[in-house]
Design an enzyme around this catalytic site. Structure first.
Site, mmCIF file in Angstrom:
data_model
loop_
_atom_site.group_PDB
_atom_site.id
_atom_site.type_symbol
_atom_site.label_atom_id
_atom_site.label_comp_id
_atom_site.label_asym_id
_atom_site.label_seq_id
_atom_site.Cartn_x
_atom_site.Cartn_y
_atom_site.Cartn_z
ATOM 1 N N HIS A 69 7.018 1.287 3.438
ATOM 2 C CA HIS A 69 7.168 2.328 2.411
ATOM 3 C C HIS A 69 6.334 3.581 2.716
ATOM 4 O O HIS A 69 6.511 4.606 2.063
ATOM 5 C CB HIS A 69 6.783 1.781 1.033
ATOM 6 C CG HIS A 69 5.311 1.645 0.850
ATOM 7 N ND1 HIS A 69 4.576 0.646 1.458
ATOM 8 C CD2 HIS A 69 4.430 2.399 0.152
ATOM 9 C CE1 HIS A 69 3.302 0.789 1.130
ATOM 10 N NE2 HIS A 69 3.176 1.838 0.345
ATOM 11 N N HIS A 84 4.591 8.965 2.000
ATOM 12 C CA HIS A 84 4.620 7.796 1.109
ATOM 13 C C HIS A 84 5.933 7.832 0.331
ATOM 14 O O HIS A 84 6.071 8.581 -0.627
ATOM 15 C CB HIS A 84 3.428 7.837 0.154
ATOM 16 C CG HIS A 84 3.223 6.573 -0.599
ATOM 17 N ND1 HIS A 84 4.019 6.204 -1.660
ATOM 18 C CD2 HIS A 84 2.323 5.578 -0.422
ATOM 19 C CE1 HIS A 84 3.604 5.040 -2.125
ATOM 20 N NE2 HIS A 84 2.576 4.633 -1.389
#
Length: 164
Positions: A69, A84
Protein backbone atom coordinates in the site's frame (compact mmCIF):
# COMPACT_ATOMS: atom_id res chain seq x y z
CA UNK A 1 36.73 14.77 -1.02
CA UNK A 2 37.87 12.40 -3.77
CA UNK A 3 34.26 11.72 -4.68
CA UNK A 4 33.88 15.43 -5.29
CA UNK A 5 36.80 15.37 -7.74
CA UNK A 6 36.37 11.99 -9.37
CA UNK A 7 32.84 10.78 -8.56
CA UNK A 8 29.64 11.47 -10.40
CA UNK A 9 28.27 14.81 -9.26
CA UNK A 10 24.84 14.39 -7.69
CA UNK A 11 22.21 16.85 -8.94
CA UNK A 12 21.06 19.46 -6.42
CA UNK A 13 17.62 20.09 -7.90
CA UNK A 14 14.72 17.75 -8.56
CA UNK A 15 11.39 18.01 -10.33
CA UNK A 16 8.78 15.67 -8.88
CA UNK A 17 5.86 14.70 -11.09
CA UNK A 18 2.53 13.13 -10.23
CA UNK A 19 2.61 9.36 -9.62
CA UNK A 20 -1.15 9.10 -10.32
CA UNK A 21 -3.90 10.60 -12.45
CA UNK A 22 -6.47 12.45 -10.37
CA UNK A 23 -7.39 15.56 -8.44
CA UNK A 24 -4.61 17.35 -6.54
CA UNK A 25 -5.38 18.16 -2.90
CA UNK A 26 -3.59 20.04 -0.15
CA UNK A 27 -2.02 17.73 2.40
CA UNK A 28 -3.97 19.53 5.13
CA UNK A 29 -7.20 18.21 3.52
CA UNK A 30 -6.21 14.52 3.76
CA UNK A 31 -8.68 12.68 6.03
CA UNK A 32 -5.95 11.44 8.38
CA UNK A 33 -4.25 13.58 11.06
CA UNK A 34 -0.80 11.97 10.61
CA UNK A 35 -0.67 13.22 7.01
CA UNK A 36 -2.80 16.37 7.42
CA UNK A 37 -0.62 17.64 10.28
CA UNK A 38 2.54 16.79 8.30
CA UNK A 39 3.88 14.48 11.01
CA UNK A 40 5.65 12.38 8.37
CA UNK A 41 6.75 15.35 6.29
CA UNK A 42 5.48 17.94 3.84
CA UNK A 43 3.86 17.04 0.56
CA UNK A 44 0.67 16.92 -1.41
CA UNK A 45 -2.12 14.40 -2.05
CA UNK A 46 -3.99 13.10 -5.07
CA UNK A 47 -7.50 11.67 -5.13
CA UNK A 48 -6.80 9.03 -7.79
CA UNK A 49 -8.78 8.62 -11.01
CA UNK A 50 -7.30 5.18 -11.76
CA UNK A 51 -5.20 2.55 -10.06
CA UNK A 52 -1.86 2.92 -11.86
CA UNK A 53 1.01 4.31 -9.77
CA UNK A 54 4.19 5.37 -11.58
CA UNK A 55 7.60 6.65 -10.50
CA UNK A 56 7.53 10.44 -9.98
CA UNK A 57 11.34 10.69 -10.34
CA UNK A 58 14.36 8.79 -11.62
CA UNK A 59 15.79 6.97 -8.63
CA UNK A 60 15.78 3.89 -6.45
CA UNK A 61 13.06 2.01 -4.57
CA UNK A 62 14.18 2.16 -0.95
CA UNK A 63 11.15 0.47 0.59
CA UNK A 64 8.11 -1.48 -0.50
CA UNK A 65 5.76 -2.20 2.37
CA UNK A 66 4.79 -5.91 2.61
CA UNK A 67 1.13 -4.91 2.14
CA UNK A 68 2.11 -3.01 -1.06
CA UNK A 69 0.00 0.00 0.00
CA UNK A 70 3.04 2.28 0.30
CA UNK A 71 6.36 2.67 -1.44
CA UNK A 72 9.46 4.71 -0.66
CA UNK A 73 11.81 6.15 -3.29
CA UNK A 74 15.05 8.14 -3.30
CA UNK A 75 15.58 10.43 -6.28
CA UNK A 76 18.89 11.01 -8.06
CA UNK A 77 19.22 14.29 -6.11
CA UNK A 78 18.55 12.52 -2.79
CA UNK A 79 14.90 13.52 -2.24
CA UNK A 80 13.14 10.75 -0.29
CA UNK A 81 9.48 10.25 -1.14
CA UNK A 82 6.69 8.17 0.32
CA UNK A 83 3.68 7.34 -1.85
CA UNK A 84 0.96 6.08 0.49
CA UNK A 85 -1.98 4.74 -1.53
CA UNK A 86 -5.19 5.42 0.36
CA UNK A 87 -5.91 5.98 4.04
CA UNK A 88 -6.04 2.96 6.39
CA UNK A 89 -5.17 0.67 3.47
CA UNK A 90 -2.60 -1.21 5.58
CA UNK A 91 -5.57 -3.09 7.05
CA UNK A 92 -6.30 -4.56 3.60
CA UNK A 93 -3.14 -6.71 3.98
CA UNK A 94 -2.18 -6.29 0.32
CA UNK A 95 -5.59 -7.24 -1.09
CA UNK A 96 -6.12 -5.33 -4.32
CA UNK A 97 -2.47 -4.21 -4.62
CA UNK A 98 0.09 -5.49 -7.14
CA UNK A 99 3.74 -4.38 -7.06
CA UNK A 100 5.97 -4.33 -10.15
CA UNK A 101 9.15 -3.34 -8.28
CA UNK A 102 11.06 -4.30 -5.14
CA UNK A 103 13.47 -2.55 -2.80
CA UNK A 104 16.77 -1.87 -4.55
CA UNK A 105 15.27 -1.54 -8.04
CA UNK A 106 16.28 1.49 -10.13
CA UNK A 107 13.37 3.26 -11.81
CA UNK A 108 12.86 6.03 -14.35
CA UNK A 109 10.13 8.67 -14.17
CA UNK A 110 6.92 7.11 -15.49
CA UNK A 111 7.89 3.47 -14.76
CA UNK A 112 4.97 1.49 -13.36
CA UNK A 113 5.36 0.83 -9.63
CA UNK A 114 1.99 -0.47 -8.44
CA UNK A 115 -1.51 -1.18 -9.61
CA UNK A 116 -4.41 -0.77 -7.24
CA UNK A 117 -8.00 -1.97 -7.36
CA UNK A 118 -9.53 1.44 -6.57
CA UNK A 119 -13.14 0.27 -6.22
CA UNK A 120 -11.95 -2.26 -3.62
CA UNK A 121 -9.92 0.42 -1.79
CA UNK A 122 -12.93 2.74 -1.76
CA UNK A 123 -15.04 -0.11 -0.35
CA UNK A 124 -12.63 -1.41 2.31
CA UNK A 125 -10.47 1.55 3.35
CA UNK A 126 -11.24 4.96 4.83
CA UNK A 127 -10.27 6.77 1.61
CA UNK A 128 -8.42 6.33 -1.69
CA UNK A 129 -6.70 9.72 -1.28
CA UNK A 130 -2.96 9.19 -1.80
CA UNK A 131 -0.44 11.37 0.06
CA UNK A 132 2.94 11.97 -1.60
CA UNK A 133 5.29 12.93 1.23
CA UNK A 134 8.87 14.22 1.24
CA UNK A 135 10.26 12.34 4.23
CA UNK A 136 13.68 14.00 4.40
CA UNK A 137 12.53 17.63 4.43
CA UNK A 138 15.46 18.57 6.66
CA UNK A 139 17.78 17.96 3.67
CA UNK A 140 15.92 20.47 1.48
CA UNK A 141 16.93 24.03 0.83
CA UNK A 142 13.60 24.85 -0.81
CA UNK A 143 10.32 23.28 -1.89
CA UNK A 144 8.14 24.98 -4.50
CA UNK A 145 4.68 23.63 -5.22
CA UNK A 146 3.03 23.95 -8.60
CA UNK A 147 -0.55 25.22 -8.57
CA UNK A 148 -2.38 22.58 -10.59
CA UNK A 149 -5.88 21.23 -9.96
CA UNK A 150 -5.55 17.91 -11.73
CA UNK A 151 -2.68 15.49 -12.14
CA UNK A 152 -1.55 13.41 -15.11
CA UNK A 153 0.87 10.70 -14.00
CA UNK A 154 4.44 11.19 -15.11
CA UNK A 155 3.66 14.62 -16.57
CA UNK A 156 2.12 17.08 -14.10
CA UNK A 157 4.81 18.73 -11.98
CA UNK A 158 3.96 18.67 -8.26
CA UNK A 159 7.18 20.14 -6.81
CA UNK A 160 10.50 21.72 -7.64
CA UNK A 161 13.02 20.86 -4.92
CA UNK A 162 16.50 22.19 -4.15
CA UNK A 163 18.72 20.15 -1.87
CA UNK A 164 21.09 21.74 0.66
Amino acid sequence: MFKKWFGKQQPKEETITAPLDGTIMRLEDVPDPVFAQKMMGDGIAIDPADGDVVAPVDGEIIQLFPTKHAIGLRSEAGVELLIHVGIDTVSMNGEGFTAYVKAGDRVKRGDRLLSVDLPLVREKAKSAVTPIIITNGDALESLEREAEASAKKGETVLFHVKMK
